[in-house]
Scaffold this active site. Structure first.
Site, mmCIF file in Angstrom:
data_model
loop_
_atom_site.group_PDB
_atom_site.id
_atom_site.type_symbol
_atom_site.label_atom_id
_atom_site.label_comp_id
_atom_site.label_asym_id
_atom_site.label_seq_id
_atom_site.Cartn_x
_atom_site.Cartn_y
_atom_site.Cartn_z
ATOM 1 N N SER A 170 -71.018 42.072 1.069
ATOM 2 C CA SER A 170 -70.996 41.362 -0.213
ATOM 3 C C SER A 170 -69.652 40.710 -0.512
ATOM 4 O O SER A 170 -69.534 39.928 -1.458
ATOM 5 C CB SER A 170 -71.362 42.320 -1.353
ATOM 6 O OG SER A 170 -70.439 43.398 -1.423
ATOM 7 N N SER B 168 -62.285 47.769 13.008
ATOM 8 C CA SER B 168 -61.173 48.701 12.863
ATOM 9 C C SER B 168 -60.021 47.976 12.194
ATOM 10 O O SER B 168 -60.195 47.271 11.204
ATOM 11 C CB SER B 168 -60.790 49.259 14.241
ATOM 12 O OG SER B 168 -59.715 50.162 14.159
ATOM 13 N N TYR C 288 -55.688 55.735 5.373
ATOM 14 C CA TYR C 288 -56.332 54.537 5.930
ATOM 15 C C TYR C 288 -56.072 54.488 7.435
ATOM 16 O O TYR C 288 -56.984 54.268 8.235
ATOM 17 C CB TYR C 288 -55.789 53.287 5.248
ATOM 18 C CG TYR C 288 -56.372 51.995 5.781
ATOM 19 C CD1 TYR C 288 -57.597 51.529 5.343
ATOM 20 C CD2 TYR C 288 -55.688 51.241 6.738
ATOM 21 C CE1 TYR C 288 -58.148 50.347 5.829
ATOM 22 C CE2 TYR C 288 -56.219 50.067 7.238
ATOM 23 C CZ TYR C 288 -57.445 49.619 6.787
ATOM 24 O OH TYR C 288 -57.979 48.458 7.279
ATOM 25 N N LYS D 273 -58.868 54.759 10.644
ATOM 26 C CA LYS D 273 -59.019 53.759 11.696
ATOM 27 C C LYS D 273 -58.693 54.359 13.070
ATOM 28 O O LYS D 273 -59.326 53.987 14.072
ATOM 29 C CB LYS D 273 -58.131 52.550 11.412
ATOM 30 C CG LYS D 273 -58.530 51.781 10.152
ATOM 31 C CD LYS D 273 -59.981 51.281 10.212
ATOM 32 C CE LYS D 273 -60.324 50.399 9.018
ATOM 33 N NZ LYS D 273 -61.719 49.887 9.087
#
Length: 272
Positions: free
Chosen positions: A13, A127, A141, A145
């Protein structure tokens, strides 16, 4: 593949996901996207919360009932939690890992039985260069990843005999809505971190505002989809971003760490 490929893109979105959805749709692919709040205006945008297994299963079931297969899965849905690792609440740290890592895992595991039935498919996990080296004040974060990188590498080997290919896209800074939507996780201000966080945040936001256009990632996705033997890793971004991944491999850790801290202006940051 004689039939028109069916693609599924999570987090479609906004940002990179929306760019991929719009671009691949314009190229004639049968593209479905997912969003937590899709609205009713687009029948190709399905409701899915990657943190909710029932929501995932319902969306996949709907898509299989409608199309009979999923040829390509692009795991793009993700969030960004920023703050000192020590001061990040357990709730926010878990939300970061649940969304960026376990969300991709859960969607992949819901799709894989259908790919294995056909003995063909492609999985593209979005990634980050943060999956290759750490970014200060984005510790969780970075961790999410790194986890996605290891999972994808193992999954690729496990699925190769079934003609299911797994690839990673590792973007640098791109111009998306992530700056407006990130979670700032320092519930308690602390003088030991305050100046360093402020300096790092200035560089992080500046990099995102001056980042590449997300359409470049969309075009890379098309290249991977069209490839008969896609690679494991595809890095994309501005030269300065990409150079960090190269330097990580060749420099001593102490020197690389000094360069990263200098980039985020942490070498001069003192507690206040």
């Amino acid at each position: 593949m004689n039939e028109q490929p069916v693609l599924l893109i999570t987090g479609a979105s906004s940002g990179i996901g929306k760019a991929c959805f719009d671009y691949l749709f314009s190229k004639g692919y049968k593209v479905y996207g997912t969003s937590r709040k899709p609205g009713d205006q687009n029948p190709y945008l399905l409701k899915m919360d990657v943190n909710n297994k029932k929501s995932i299963d319902a969306a996949i079931r709907h898509l299989i009932n409608k199309e009979g297969r999923i040829d390509v899965l692009i795991n793009n849905a993700g969030i960004s939690v920023v703050g000192a690792a020590e001061l990040t609440s357990e709730e926010n740290a878990r939300l970061q890992m649940e969304t960026n890592f376990w969300g991709a895992v859960q969607v992949t595991h819901a799709v894989l039985p259908h790919m294995r039935k056909k003995q063909t498919g492609k999985i593209i996990n979005v990634s980050s260069l943060a999956g290759l080296f750490a970014i200060p004040f984005q510790g969780f974060y970075t961790a999410s990843k790194h986890a996605l990188e290891g999972y994808s590498e193992a999954l690729r080997m496990e699925l190769k005999a079934m003609n299911i290919h797994v690839s990673l896209i590792e973007p640098g800074d791109f111009k998306t809505e992530i700056s407006q939507n990130r979670i700032l996780s320092n519930e308690r201000e602390d003088k030991d971190y305050k100046k360093g966080l402020a300096a790092a945040m200035e560089i992080i936001v500046k990099g995102e505002r001056k980042g590449d256009k997300a359409i470049k990632v969309a075009k890379l996705c098309q290249k991977i989809i069209q490839s008969k033997r896609p690679k494991l890793r595809y890095r994309i971004g501005k030269p300065l971003d990409l150079s960090a991944a190269v330097l990580k491999k060749i420099l001593p850790q102490r020197l690389f760490e000094w360069l990263i801290m200098g980039h985020y202006q942490l070498n001069k940051a003192k507690k206040i």
